[in-house]
Design an enzyme around this catalytic site. Structure first.
Site, mmCIF file in Angstrom:
data_model
loop_
_atom_site.group_PDB
_atom_site.id
_atom_site.type_symbol
_atom_site.label_atom_id
_atom_site.label_comp_id
_atom_site.label_asym_id
_atom_site.label_seq_id
_atom_site.Cartn_x
_atom_site.Cartn_y
_atom_site.Cartn_z
ATOM 1 N N GLU A 93 0.815 -1.224 0.000
ATOM 2 C CA GLU A 93 0.000 0.000 0.000
ATOM 3 C C GLU A 93 0.846 1.271 0.000
ATOM 4 O OE1 GLU A 93 -3.890 -1.902 2.302
ATOM 5 O OE2 GLU A 93 -2.526 -0.573 3.406
ATOM 6 N N GLU A 95 -6.916 -7.596 -0.949
ATOM 7 C CA GLU A 95 -7.343 -7.485 0.452
ATOM 8 C C GLU A 95 -8.751 -6.925 0.508
ATOM 9 O OE1 GLU A 95 -4.985 -5.248 3.208
ATOM 10 O OE2 GLU A 95 -3.083 -5.944 2.380
#
Length: 681
Positions: free
Chosen positions: A157, A316
């Site tokens: 991320e 995710e």
């Protein structure tokens, strides 16, 4: 001999990917064997490993301990579970920061972050870059040919929680970046408009990052610094990617994006999408009372678009509640499967979660997991296992592509520019406009592609521009070509105003878009909080209902455009409010105030008619129908977000894959459920 090209999807998977982040280092080794037994029971096909393991893999500088990871990957392989192997460069070890404290990022206010969280990285730090390359090379050499390896997962991320650092190392790096982008200090002065407030520079060495200033700083400098910070993170990603490509040829490399517009605002995913072998995304519901499934659909459509329409992967999402919002409700029965399959409908090649087993310690111990604290005698586990079985029935969708009806323009750099201070109204929010226009198209049961403003738009009958404050002259020419070629364009207010350097285009507003819209804007007239304006249809125009706008109004001067609604009150009373310009074979609409709900639906309905787009009728509100098509056939996903059964008319018979039942004319989707029909023919 040339290396093989990286595969476009994870290696070794026959069907959709199903699994999650697996952090076995948090557990005694005897738990690992229980984990893989449960993975097999649930139908897990892939797990992400090693993302936060740098301190374990390299406990001291240059000393490596791979024994535990060797045993883990071997265990997963024996049990038929593929591995998305992380480079752990999002969390350097404590020893690294002790040796290199200047690798911790400095805020614009001069505060140095401390070790103890994640993602605290100065991406310009030479020491960080060297250490990241070192651990990546070690992993690539050791595991590049491991039979469990499905793909590489670089970092984690990017941009969360820190994207920009303002230290002296970054200052020097920024000056090099400026020299590459602009060439000379004179060009920087021109781009930034430094004649204003006496900010002129005589050498590049005088330039610093946009640190804290007593009042608003230079907006063009801040925009360039946002670009620089994004590019610097991307340099580090591509450095790791190239090591992995060189030492593990043929294995795809990704990093997990966060394309939802509320979750990562500092990354230009159009640029990043070109650098990964497979686009992957993390998505978490923002449970703030809005229709969360609409934001989910929007994020999935945006991710697919960043992937260029190719299949992507949801890397995710959550099995239940998250832990980082003010209030974190659990997902309702059936909601996890519905969320997962909604992503699959819109192009994902599976559904992965954070995380496999819920943590007992650390900041995310109250974040849900596939194996919750309650264990396997729980609703969550039963739903996880059922989802694994359902995904196993969808093997045929691999490689198919989602079919879109219309397009929406979105540009992260325009968003960055618009969000800077001292704009005409703080109530105008580009993300809100994107959300609202998307929801209106969603409620017309249309599937949306997103596109960069300079992309080829000729395949779309309708293109919506909800907020494009920054638009280059090339963008204006591109949209004119689109309309002249027969397209229908809908542009919302405060678009086309500035160029790539945040300089207002010469001449009247809306700058780069005035030709295609056939009008000029003499003056902005933002509204005070709570104020509204009424819109009526003028004599001679097609009759329509009165509309109500808020936040914004424009003083519009038609230059060829026809007026469809006028302002009935406010400063622009009697002036055009909504216009349509016929240009070549197409039309360009302009909406000069903020419309929402039924009022926006009314305008979009007419624009859709202009475009020859017929929305799907006969569907209940909050029932979505999405198609994926490819060599294996056409698959219709029907997703019912309501608490009542819903009927969906089919244009061909087929087989419902989750139940195995044949369907002829109408599919019944139970309340809160999903059905997937492989259409015959």
């Amino acid at each position: 001999m040339p290396h093989p090209q990286p595969a476009p999807t994870p290696l070794g998977l026959r069907g959709p990917a199903f699994g999650g982040d697996y952090n076995p280092e948090q557990w005694p080794e005897e738990v690992w064997h229980e984990d893989v037994r449960l993975m097999r029971e649930a139908g897990v096909t892939m797990v992400s490993v090693g993302i936060f393991s740098w301190a374990l893999l390299e406990p001291e500088p240059g000393r490596y301990d791979f024994g535990w990871l060797d045993r883990l990957l071997d265990l997963l392989h024996v049990n038929g579970v593929r591995v998305d192997l992380g480079t752990p460069t999002v969390a350097p070890p404590a020893w690294f920061y002790r040796a290199h404290p200047d690798a911790l990022p400095l805020t614009a206010d001069g505060v140095r972050y401390a070790f103890g969280s994640r993602g605290a990285i100065c991406h310009s730090s030479p020491a960080y870059r060297q250490a990241a390359a070192g651990i990546t090379e070690q992993l690539a050499r050791r595991y590049g040919t491991h039979p469990a390896l499905a793909m590489w997962h670089v970092h984690n991320e990017y941009g969360v929680p820190v994207s920009a650092c303002y230290c002296d190392t970054c200052a020097a790096h920024f000056r090099r970046w400026l020299a590459a982008r602009h060439g000379t200090v004179e060009a920087v002065n021109e781009a930034w408009g430094t004649a204003f407030w006496g900010q002129r520079y005589h050498t590049l060495d005088e330039i610093q990052p946009p640190r804290a200033t007593p009042t608003v700083g230079n907006p063009a400098q801040r925009l360039d610094y946002a670009r620089f910070a994004d590019a610097t993170m991307r340099e580090n990603f591509t450095a790791e990617r190239d090591i992995l490509h060189r030492l593990a040829p043929g294995v795809p490399v990704t990093t997990n994006f966060m394309t939802a517009l509320s979750q990562c605002e500092s990354v230009d995913y159009w640029a990043w999408g070109r650098e990964v072998d497979l686009v992957t995304n993390d998505h978490y519901l923002i449970t703030d009372g809005r229709r969360t499934h609409v934001n989910l659909a929007m994020a999935a459509d945006l991710t697919r678009s960043v992937a260029g329409g190719a299949p992507w992967l949801l890397l995710e999402h959550s099995a239940g509640g998250v832990n980082w919002q003010p209030r974190n409700p659990a997902k309702l029965p059936g909601e996890m499967a519905r969320n997962s399959l909604a992503h699959v409908a819109r192009g994902s090649e599976g559904a992965m979660f954070f995380q496999w087993r819920q943590s007992r310690r650390g900041a995310e111990k109250f974040h849900s997991a596939m194996v919750p604290q309650a264990g396997t005698d729980s609703r969550v586990w039963r739903e996880v296992s059922a989802l694994g079985a359902d995904l196993g029935r969808l093997e045929g969708i691999r490689g198919t592509r989602t079919v879109a009806d219309v397009a929406m323009l979105w540009d992260w750099q325009s968003w960055w520019a618009q969000r800077l201070e001292w704009r005409p109204s703080e109530d105008h929010d580009a993300r809100e406009r994107a959300d609202t226009f998307y929801a209106a198209l969603y409620d017309h049961h249309l599937t949306v592609d997103f596109a960069h403003p300079d992309a080829d738009l000729s395949a779309y009958p309708l293109v919506v521009v909800p907020a494009l404050y920054l638009a280059t002259e090339e963008t204006g020419r591109n949209l004119r070509r689109y309309v002249e070629g027969g397209g229908t364009l809908v542009v919302s207010y405060f678009s086309g105003i500035v160029d790539a350097d945040d300089a207002v285009h010469p001449g009247p507003y809306p700058g780069a878009l005035r030709d295609v819209l056939g009008l000029t804007v003499e003056e902005f007239s933002p509204l005070l909080d709570g104020h509204t304006v009424r819109l009526t249809t003028p004599e001679g125009a097609p009759e329509g209902p009165d509309l109500t706008g808020d936040v914004w109004s424009d003083v519009v001067v038609p230059r060829g455009a026809e007026t469809l609604w006028t302002y009935a009150d406010g400063l622009p009373a009697g002036r055009p409010a909504i216009t349509r310009n016929r240009l070549g074979e197409g039309t360009a609409w302009y909406v000069s105030t903020r419309l929402s709900g039924p009022d926006l639906d009314t305008v979009l309905g007419r624009a859709l008619a202009d475009a020859g787009v017929t929305p799907r009728t006969g569907l209940a509100h909050d029932v979505e129908v999405v198609r994926r098509t490819g060599e294996t056939g056409t698959y219709l996903f029907a997703i019912n977000h309501t608490d009542a059964p819903a009927g969906v008319r089919l244009d061909a018979p087929g087989t419902e894959l989750l139940t195995g039942q044949g369907v002829v004319e109408e599919l019944t989707v139970p309340a809160g459920a999903v059905r997937v029909v492989r259409l015959d023919g």
